[in-house]
Design a protein around this motif. Structure first.
Motif, PDB file in Angstrom:
ATOM      1  N   LEU A 191      -9.641  -2.488   1.493  1.00  0.00           N
ATOM      2  CA  LEU A 191      -9.127  -1.517   0.525  1.00  0.00           C
ATOM      3  C   LEU A 191     -10.114  -0.378   0.322  1.00  0.00           C
ATOM      4  O   LEU A 191      -9.724   0.804   0.320  1.00  0.00           O
ATOM      5  CB  LEU A 191      -8.845  -2.222  -0.799  1.00  0.00           C
ATOM      6  CG  LEU A 191      -8.411  -1.323  -1.976  1.00  0.00           C
ATOM      7  CD1 LEU A 191      -7.100  -0.625  -1.658  1.00  0.00           C
ATOM      8  CD2 LEU A 191      -8.306  -2.142  -3.261  1.00  0.00           C
ATOM      9  N   ILE A 192     -11.390  -0.719   0.185  1.00  0.00           N
ATOM     10  CA  ILE A 192     -12.417   0.306  -0.071  1.00  0.00           C
ATOM     11  C   ILE A 192     -12.556   1.240   1.135  1.00  0.00           C
ATOM     12  O   ILE A 192     -12.503   2.465   1.009  1.00  0.00           O
ATOM     13  CB  ILE A 192     -13.762  -0.352  -0.414  1.00  0.00           C
ATOM     14  CG1 ILE A 192     -13.646  -1.135  -1.732  1.00  0.00           C
ATOM     15  CG2 ILE A 192     -14.855   0.706  -0.515  1.00  0.00           C
ATOM     16  CD1 ILE A 192     -14.874  -1.954  -2.062  1.00  0.00           C
TER      17      ILE A 192
ATOM     18  N   ASP B 247     -14.977 -11.372   2.303  1.00  0.00           N
ATOM     19  CA  ASP B 247     -14.101 -10.620   1.391  1.00  0.00           C
ATOM     20  C   ASP B 247     -13.501  -9.394   2.103  1.00  0.00           C
ATOM     21  O   ASP B 247     -13.597  -8.261   1.641  1.00  0.00           O
ATOM     22  CB  ASP B 247     -14.880 -10.179   0.154  1.00  0.00           C
ATOM     23  CG  ASP B 247     -13.955  -9.845  -1.014  1.00  0.00           C
ATOM     24  OD1 ASP B 247     -12.727 -10.040  -0.864  1.00  0.00           O
ATOM     25  OD2 ASP B 247     -14.452  -9.377  -2.047  1.00  0.00           O
TER      26      ASP B 247
ATOM     27  N   THR C 283     -11.310 -13.171   6.987  1.00  0.00           N
ATOM     28  CA  THR C 283     -11.980 -13.942   5.938  1.00  0.00           C
ATOM     29  C   THR C 283     -11.467 -15.378   5.880  1.00  0.00           C
ATOM     30  O   THR C 283     -12.239 -16.323   5.660  1.00  0.00           O
ATOM     31  CB  THR C 283     -11.781 -13.259   4.574  1.00  0.00           C
ATOM     32  OG1 THR C 283     -12.242 -11.910   4.638  1.00  0.00           O
ATOM     33  CG2 THR C 283     -12.539 -13.992   3.482  1.00  0.00           C
TER      34      THR C 283
ATOM     35  N   ARG D  59      -8.204  -9.825   5.511  1.00  0.00           N
ATOM     36  CA  ARG D  59      -7.902 -11.117   4.883  1.00  0.00           C
ATOM     37  C   ARG D  59      -7.795 -12.213   5.928  1.00  0.00           C
ATOM     38  O   ARG D  59      -8.279 -13.345   5.734  1.00  0.00           O
ATOM     39  CB  ARG D  59      -6.584 -10.978   4.105  1.00  0.00           C
ATOM     40  CG  ARG D  59      -6.287 -12.118   3.122  1.00  0.00           C
ATOM     41  CD  ARG D  59      -5.561 -13.279   3.747  1.00  0.00           C
ATOM     42  NE  ARG D  59      -4.347 -12.863   4.409  1.00  0.00           N
ATOM     43  CZ  ARG D  59      -3.678 -13.640   5.238  1.00  0.00           C
ATOM     44  NH1 ARG D  59      -4.129 -14.850   5.547  1.00  0.00           N
ATOM     45  NH2 ARG D  59      -2.569 -13.211   5.829  1.00  0.00           N
TER      46      ARG D  59
ATOM     47  N   CYS E 189       0.829  -1.216   0.000  1.00  0.00           N
ATOM     48  CA  CYS E 189       0.000   0.000   0.000  1.00  0.00           C
ATOM     49  C   CYS E 189       0.861   1.263   0.000  1.00  0.00           C
ATOM     50  O   CYS E 189       0.472   2.283  -0.578  1.00  0.00           O
ATOM     51  CB  CYS E 189      -0.928   0.004   1.206  1.00  0.00           C
ATOM     52  SG  CYS E 189      -2.189  -1.279   1.148  1.00  0.00           S
TER      53      CYS E 189
ATOM     54  N   GLN F 264     -10.436  -8.447   2.520  1.00  0.00           N
ATOM     55  CA  GLN F 264      -9.327  -7.755   1.864  1.00  0.00           C
ATOM     56  C   GLN F 264      -9.834  -6.655   0.945  1.00  0.00           C
ATOM     57  O   GLN F 264      -9.319  -5.533   0.955  1.00  0.00           O
ATOM     58  CB  GLN F 264      -8.480  -8.766   1.080  1.00  0.00           C
ATOM     59  CG  GLN F 264      -7.226  -8.176   0.475  1.00  0.00           C
ATOM     60  CD  GLN F 264      -6.292  -9.259  -0.048  1.00  0.00           C
ATOM     61  OE1 GLN F 264      -5.954 -10.201   0.686  1.00  0.00           O
ATOM     62  NE2 GLN F 264      -5.889  -9.142  -1.291  1.00  0.00           N
ATOM     63  N   THR F 265     -10.851  -6.968   0.144  1.00  0.00           N
ATOM     64  CA  THR F 265     -11.409  -5.967  -0.770  1.00  0.00           C
ATOM     65  C   THR F 265     -12.104  -4.853  -0.014  1.00  0.00           C
ATOM     66  O   THR F 265     -11.923  -3.667  -0.315  1.00  0.00           O
ATOM     67  CB  THR F 265     -12.399  -6.631  -1.744  1.00  0.00           C
ATOM     68  OG1 THR F 265     -11.743  -7.670  -2.462  1.00  0.00           O
ATOM     69  CG2 THR F 265     -12.952  -5.604  -2.721  1.00  0.00           C
ATOM     70  N   LEU F 266     -12.901  -5.227   0.983  1.00  0.00           N
ATOM     71  CA  LEU F 266     -13.588  -4.222   1.783  1.00  0.00           C
ATOM     72  C   LEU F 266     -12.587  -3.357   2.548  1.00  0.00           C
ATOM     73  O   LEU F 266     -12.804  -2.159   2.747  1.00  0.00           O
ATOM     74  CB  LEU F 266     -14.560  -4.889   2.748  1.00  0.00           C
ATOM     75  CG  LEU F 266     -15.793  -5.556   2.125  1.00  0.00           C
ATOM     76  CD1 LEU F 266     -16.623  -6.254   3.189  1.00  0.00           C
ATOM     77  CD2 LEU F 266     -16.633  -4.513   1.388  1.00  0.00           C
TER      78      LEU F 266
ATOM     79  N   MET G 185      -6.527  -4.250   5.029  1.00  0.00           N
ATOM     80  CA  MET G 185      -6.515  -5.340   4.063  1.00  0.00           C
ATOM     81  C   MET G 185      -5.945  -6.609   4.682  1.00  0.00           C
ATOM     82  O   MET G 185      -6.475  -7.715   4.484  1.00  0.00           O
ATOM     83  CB  MET G 185      -5.705  -4.937   2.834  1.00  0.00           C
ATOM     84  CG  MET G 185      -6.340  -3.844   1.988  1.00  0.00           C
ATOM     85  SD  MET G 185      -5.337  -3.427   0.546  1.00  0.00           S
ATOM     86  CE  MET G 185      -5.351  -4.970  -0.358  1.00  0.00           C
TER      87      MET G 185
END
Length: 376
Positions: A323-324, A317, A90, A87, A27, A319-321, A83
């Motif tokens: 990031l957002i 999910d 998850t 992860r 990042c 990791q994606t959340l 992230m």
């Protein structure tokens, strides 16, 4: 058994710290590229199109790197930690740790340790290398302006100096069309100079930044107390000298941004004893002083928020959340920091609260979420 538990806890903390470091570096590279491209665009707007030598541009970029690194670290901490922990949630790694009898405090320990280490690294960049880079950047920029005065002039822009204001038309190299100059004397007399065509040349006299050679200028002299009376002067040519001390970038004094926190602290104490500046100017020094700490140590507050926040939304999910959510919070934090600095400079609001307010808000939110997490 106690020795084995300590060894096991050490291994777990080390594993979590490695994962956090990996995501932080990824990042960090992302934010570094974003801020680096932004800096390149700024240089392209002011420097590159003025045909400045490539070697000089590369030096300017190098002097900007400490500021980019110091600014990237806190945001990379938030997004990277979100992230990474998302992860782990998850993939049920956090669930396995909890099922094996581990407390949340073990994970929080690794998170805070990494946050502190990143903050110290960012503080060193922000407190030593950033002032050093800024000092060399401004010094080199002054040399560029002195050798090529047209760098200071942009097409269809307004250039404000200490006692004068230039309204600039079209700029072609060292030639300017439709220039209007407003300035005022110490006795209150106001002067307006209008010229259709102006050549900008480098001055040979010491202390003169540039020389404006105007063709067919009109000069209006207005009295402060008698607006109805004025003098109008017409001429075929006029030479107007712009002195170095009239342009902010040419100031030889060291700005607060060019000082370390220790030097700035001594400067503030000295100014307080002398009582020679206004409260607003003093607040500007205090604002810059607090900024030297609030931005780099923002990594600790981000780390404190990232841990409970990741456990809240990371079940699906993560990791994606992560990031957002991380990017959204980073943008909001960046906006709050800019607004705080703007209000502090223009309105004279307390520099401590303007700079530390976003950090305190994030820290309190992180503590509340962590307490609620432990109660579940």
């Amino acid at each position: 058994m106690i020795a084995r538990t300590k060894i096991r806890n050490h291994v777990l903390v080390k594993y979590i710290a490695k994962e956090l470091l990996l995501y932080f570096l990824i990042c960090f590279l992302f934010f570094f590229v974003v801020f680096f491209v932004n800096q390149m665009l700024l240089l392209a707007e002011t420097i590159l199109k003025k045909r400045v030598p490539v070697s000089t541009v590369l030096r300017l970029i190098a002097y900007c790197l400490p500021a980019i690194i110091a600014q990237s670290a806190p945001f990379a901490t938030l997004v990277g930690f979100l992230m990474c922990l998302g992860r782990m949630v998850t993939d049920n790694e956090i669930l396995i740790l909890r099922a094996s009898g581990q407390r949340y405090s073990l994970i929080l320990k690794a998170v805070l340790v990494m946050g502190i280490l990143i903050s110290l690294f960012s503080f060193i960049m922000n407190d030593y290398f950033l002032p050093l880079g800024t000092l060399h950047y401004n010094r080199l920029y002054r040399q560029i302006v002195t050798s090529n005065p047209a760098v200071e002039l942009e097409s269809h822009s307004i250039k404000r100096m200490n006692n004068s204001t230039l309204v600039i038309g079209e700029v072609f190299g060292g030639h300017v069309s439709d220039m209007v100059l407003f300035d005022s004397a110490d006795d209150g007399t106001q002067r307006i100079i209008v010229a259709g065509e102006t050549d900008v040349e480098r001055a040979s006299s010491v202390g003169v930044l540039m020389q404006l050679k105007m063709e067919n200028p009109l000069v209006l002299l207005l009295q402060a107390n008698e607006r109805g009376n004025y003098d109008a002067i017409f001429s075929d040519a006029l030479e107007f000298n712009v002195f170095e001390d009239s342009v902010n970038i040419s100031s030889s004094s060291v700005s607060p941004r060019e000082m370390t926190s220790f030097d700035l602290y001594k400067k503030i104490k000295s100014l307080q004893k002398e009582n020679s500046i206004s409260n607003r100017q003093m607040n500007n020094y205090k604002l810059e002083y607090n900024k030297k700490f609030s931005i780099p140590f923002g990594s600790i507050f981000f780390a404190l928020l990232a841990f409970p926040l990741a456990l809240v939304f990371g079940k699906k999910d993560g990791q994606t959340l992560g990031l957002i959510f991380g990017i959204i919070i980073s943008v909001l934090y960046w906006a709050a920091t800019i607004l705080g600095q703007m209000f502090g400079l223009r309105s004279g609001l307390n520099g401590f609260w303007m700079m530390w307010g976003p950090n305190f808000f994030i820290g309190i939110l992180g503590i509340i979420l962590y307490i609620r997490l432990r109660k579940k």
